[in-house]
Design an enzyme around this catalytic site. Structure first.
Site, PDB file in Angstrom:
ATOM      1  N   ALA A 198       0.854  -1.189   0.000  1.00 13.97           N
ATOM      2  CA  ALA A 198       0.000   0.000   0.000  1.00 13.97           C
ATOM      3  C   ALA A 198       0.886   1.233   0.000  1.00 13.97           C
ATOM      4  O   ALA A 198       2.035   1.185   0.457  1.00 13.97           O
ATOM      5  CB  ALA A 198      -0.866  -0.014   1.250  1.00 13.97           C
ATOM      6  N   GLY A 201       0.735  -5.281   0.660  1.00 13.17           N
ATOM      7  CA  GLY A 201      -0.330  -5.382  -0.344  1.00 13.17           C
ATOM      8  C   GLY A 201       0.178  -5.952  -1.659  1.00 13.17           C
ATOM      9  O   GLY A 201      -0.601  -6.526  -2.431  1.00 13.17           O
ATOM     10  N   GLU A 214       0.130  -9.619  -1.161  1.00 12.24           N
ATOM     11  CA  GLU A 214      -1.292  -9.999  -1.169  1.00 12.24           C
ATOM     12  C   GLU A 214      -1.840  -9.977  -2.602  1.00 12.24           C
ATOM     13  O   GLU A 214      -2.633 -10.834  -2.990  1.00 12.24           O
ATOM     14  CB  GLU A 214      -2.079  -9.051  -0.250  1.00 12.24           C
ATOM     15  CG  GLU A 214      -1.736  -9.288   1.223  1.00 12.24           C
ATOM     16  CD  GLU A 214      -2.225  -8.201   2.162  1.00 12.24           C
ATOM     17  OE1 GLU A 214      -2.133  -7.008   1.806  1.00 12.24           O
ATOM     18  OE2 GLU A 214      -2.702  -8.537   3.267  1.00 12.24           O
ATOM     19  N   GLU A 225       4.157  -5.338   7.277  1.00 12.40           N
ATOM     20  CA  GLU A 225       3.299  -4.349   7.939  1.00 12.40           C
ATOM     21  C   GLU A 225       3.651  -4.154   9.411  1.00 12.40           C
ATOM     22  O   GLU A 225       3.580  -3.051   9.933  1.00 12.40           O
ATOM     23  CB  GLU A 225       1.813  -4.757   7.810  1.00 12.40           C
ATOM     24  CG  GLU A 225       1.236  -4.636   6.408  1.00 12.40           C
ATOM     25  CD  GLU A 225       1.408  -5.891   5.561  1.00 12.40           C
ATOM     26  OE1 GLU A 225       2.250  -6.757   5.885  1.00 12.40           O
ATOM     27  OE2 GLU A 225       0.683  -5.989   4.542  1.00 12.40           O
TER      28      GLU A 225
HETATM   29  N1  CO8 Z   1       4.502   3.481  -0.055  1.00 10.39           N
HETATM   30  C1  CO8 Z   1       4.940   4.707  -0.433  1.00 10.39           C
HETATM   31  N2  CO8 Z   1       6.168   4.948  -0.949  1.00 10.39           N
HETATM   32  C2  CO8 Z   1       6.997   3.904  -1.071  1.00 10.39           C
HETATM   33  C3  CO8 Z   1       6.623   2.597  -0.690  1.00 10.39           C
HETATM   34  C4  CO8 Z   1       5.314   2.415  -0.169  1.00 10.39           C
HETATM   35  N3  CO8 Z   1       4.848   1.175   0.192  1.00 10.39           N
HETATM   36  N4  CO8 Z   1       7.663   1.772  -0.921  1.00 10.39           N
HETATM   37  C5  CO8 Z   1       8.645   2.536  -1.441  1.00 10.39           C
HETATM   38  N5  CO8 Z   1       8.239   3.816  -1.524  1.00 10.39           N
HETATM   39  C6  CO8 Z   1       9.014   4.968  -2.001  1.00 10.39           C
HETATM   40  C7  CO8 Z   1      10.059   5.396  -1.019  1.00 10.39           C
HETATM   41  O1  CO8 Z   1       9.510   6.258  -0.029  1.00 10.39           O
HETATM   42  C8  CO8 Z   1      11.055   6.114  -1.929  1.00 10.39           C
HETATM   43  O2  CO8 Z   1      10.563   7.391  -2.213  1.00 10.39           O
HETATM   44  P1  CO8 Z   1      11.618   8.617  -2.394  1.00 10.39           P
HETATM   45  O3  CO8 Z   1      12.383   8.277  -3.649  1.00 10.39           O
HETATM   46  O4  CO8 Z   1      10.721   9.796  -2.562  1.00 10.39           O
HETATM   47  O5  CO8 Z   1      12.474   8.617  -1.181  1.00 10.39           O
HETATM   48  C9  CO8 Z   1      10.979   5.299  -3.225  1.00 10.39           C
HETATM   49  O6  CO8 Z   1       9.741   4.579  -3.163  1.00 10.39           O
HETATM   50  C10 CO8 Z   1      12.077   4.280  -3.342  1.00 10.39           C
HETATM   51  O7  CO8 Z   1      12.095   3.521  -2.151  1.00 10.39           O
HETATM   52  P2  CO8 Z   1      13.456   3.118  -1.409  1.00 10.39           P
HETATM   53  O8  CO8 Z   1      14.467   4.228  -1.541  1.00 10.39           O
HETATM   54  O9  CO8 Z   1      13.114   2.670  -0.046  1.00 10.39           O
HETATM   55  O10 CO8 Z   1      13.915   1.922  -2.361  1.00 10.39           O
HETATM   56  P3  CO8 Z   1      14.748   0.624  -1.996  1.00 10.39           P
HETATM   57  O11 CO8 Z   1      14.961  -0.087  -3.272  1.00 10.39           O
HETATM   58  O12 CO8 Z   1      15.950   0.968  -1.171  1.00 10.39           O
HETATM   59  O13 CO8 Z   1      13.783  -0.247  -1.030  1.00 10.39           O
HETATM   60  C11 CO8 Z   1      11.700  -1.337  -0.439  1.00 10.39           C
HETATM   61  C12 CO8 Z   1      12.619  -0.794  -1.572  1.00 10.39           C
HETATM   62  C13 CO8 Z   1      12.375  -2.478   0.301  1.00 10.39           C
HETATM   63  C14 CO8 Z   1      10.450  -1.839  -1.150  1.00 10.39           C
HETATM   64  C15 CO8 Z   1      11.404  -0.203   0.544  1.00 10.39           C
HETATM   65  O14 CO8 Z   1      11.006   0.945  -0.177  1.00 10.39           O
HETATM   66  C16 CO8 Z   1      10.315  -0.533   1.511  1.00 10.39           C
HETATM   67  O15 CO8 Z   1      10.559  -1.186   2.520  1.00 10.39           O
HETATM   68  N6  CO8 Z   1       9.045  -0.101   1.223  1.00 10.39           N
HETATM   69  C17 CO8 Z   1       7.923  -0.255   2.128  1.00 10.39           C
HETATM   70  C18 CO8 Z   1       7.449  -1.680   2.142  1.00 10.39           C
HETATM   71  C19 CO8 Z   1       6.283  -1.835   3.105  1.00 10.39           C
HETATM   72  O16 CO8 Z   1       6.366  -1.567   4.278  1.00 10.39           O
HETATM   73  N7  CO8 Z   1       5.147  -2.308   2.548  1.00 10.39           N
HETATM   74  C20 CO8 Z   1       3.957  -2.517   3.319  1.00 10.39           C
HETATM   75  C21 CO8 Z   1       3.071  -1.321   3.234  1.00 10.39           C
HETATM   76  S1  CO8 Z   1       1.628  -1.498   4.233  1.00 10.39           S
HETATM   77  C22 CO8 Z   1       0.629  -2.491   3.313  1.00 10.39           C
HETATM   78  O17 CO8 Z   1       0.934  -2.906   2.235  1.00 10.39           O
HETATM   79  C23 CO8 Z   1      -0.689  -2.820   3.941  1.00 10.39           C
HETATM   80  C24 CO8 Z   1      -1.609  -3.470   2.954  1.00 10.39           C
HETATM   81  C25 CO8 Z   1      -2.994  -3.403   3.444  1.00 10.39           C
HETATM   82  C26 CO8 Z   1      -4.057  -3.334   2.413  1.00 10.39           C
HETATM   83  C27 CO8 Z   1      -3.649  -3.344   0.982  1.00 10.39           C
HETATM   84  C28 CO8 Z   1      -3.748  -2.007   0.326  1.00 10.39           C
HETATM   85  C29 CO8 Z   1      -3.013  -1.976  -0.997  1.00 10.39           C
END
Ligand code: CO8
Length: 258
Positions: A66, A109, A112, A132
């Protein structure tokens, strides 16, 4: 002009490919993207030219979950009123086979979403996780349930409680993916499988999918009865007769979907 959040390309042979297109934010699934994806699945389900659907996030990442920006200020009632479940429902209601092509992260997500597919082709770089818990949350689109059903209690609980990722080979060993290929072959392989399925009887595929999805949550006797009924129903179709005839005449079958 703003780039589309999602791209749909129709291939020859009845395969449609959906590509998530927010690479800068690792294909984070914001509401707009999820709504567009739901609309696409509804359209493709009705589209007679589409026999199988491939879902991908592109070469580098499937989806990082998400969009966390949407969670900063949202209150319970906001999340409730979003009614996100209707977007997921559009995918679960899709009667056609869905093949996910996963390279890179499939998290939260995103994991999922991959689990909504019937077949998952993972590239070597694929990483699956339900992180999460690491942001004070829990899975909310089937992670606690579909993961459990896919890989069993102890593997699923470890992933959900620790939030740690697993790689493609581990996902393969656990049964979370259907097969693992080299990264540059993921999409090609998913399309190859989709093309194979698209050559079969669409109504037989639909019946297999419906029974296979409903059965595991039913008592075994009821599920077996459902399977029997679906099997019997197919005997009234053109495609079943054509399939048997084509086999005996040693020629490719020409299916019509009824
Ligand atoms: N949401 C918003 N922005 C994101 C997300 C995200 N999930 N993931 C990455 N980004 C953004 C980062 O903020 C960053 O933005 P900026 O360039 O402006 O700083 C850009 O994408 C690149 O990210 P990273 O620099 O972190 O890139 P890396 O390659 O180093 O890392 C990762 C990639 C491992 C994917 C890392 O970005 C990360 O851990 N992301 C978050 C993952 C996470 O926690 N996901 C769970 C989210 S909660 C969820 O999914 C709940 C679901 C419930 C219902 C379903 C609804 C869809």
């Amino acid at each position: 002009m703003e780039e589309s959040l999602i791209i749909c390309e129709k291939q020859e042979e009845g395969v449609s490919v959906i590509t998530l297109n927010r690479p800068k934010v690792r294909n984070a699934l914001n509401s707009e993207l999820r709504q567009q994806m739901a609309e696409l699945f509804i359209q493709l389900n009705e589209d007679p030219e589409t026999k199988a659907i491939v879902l991908t996030g592109g070469d580098k990442v499937f989806a990082a979950g998400a969009d966390i920006n949407d969670f900063l200020t949202a209150k319970t009632v906001d999340v409730y009123l979003r009614r996100s479940e209707r977007y997921w429902r559009a995918i679960t209601d899709c009667q056609k086979p869905i093949i996910a092509a996963v390279n890179g992260y499939a998290l939260g997500g995103g994991c999922e979403l991959a689990m909504h597919a019937d077949i998952i082709v993972a590239g070597k770089s694929a990483k699956f996780g339900q992180p999460e818990i690491k942001i004070g949350l829990m899975p909310g689109a089937g992670g606690t349930q579909r993961l459990f059903r896919a890989i069993g209690k102890h593997k699923a609980m470890k992933m959900i409680l620790t939030g740690d990722m697993i790689d493609a080979d581990e996902a393969d060993r656990m049964g979370l993916v259907s097969e693992v290929v080299a990264d540059d072959s993921t999409l090609t392989r998913a399309i190859e499988i989709a093309t194979q399925l698209a050559s079969y009887s669409p109504i037989a595929l639909t019946q297999i999918k419906e029974v296979s999805m409903l059965g595991p949550d039913m008592p075994l006797d009821s599920a077996l009865a459902l399977e029997r009924k679906a099997f019997q129903i197919l005997f009234d179709t053109h495609d079943q007769k054509e399939g048997a005839k084509a086999f005996l005449e040693k020629r490719p079958a020409e299916y019509k979907g009824h």
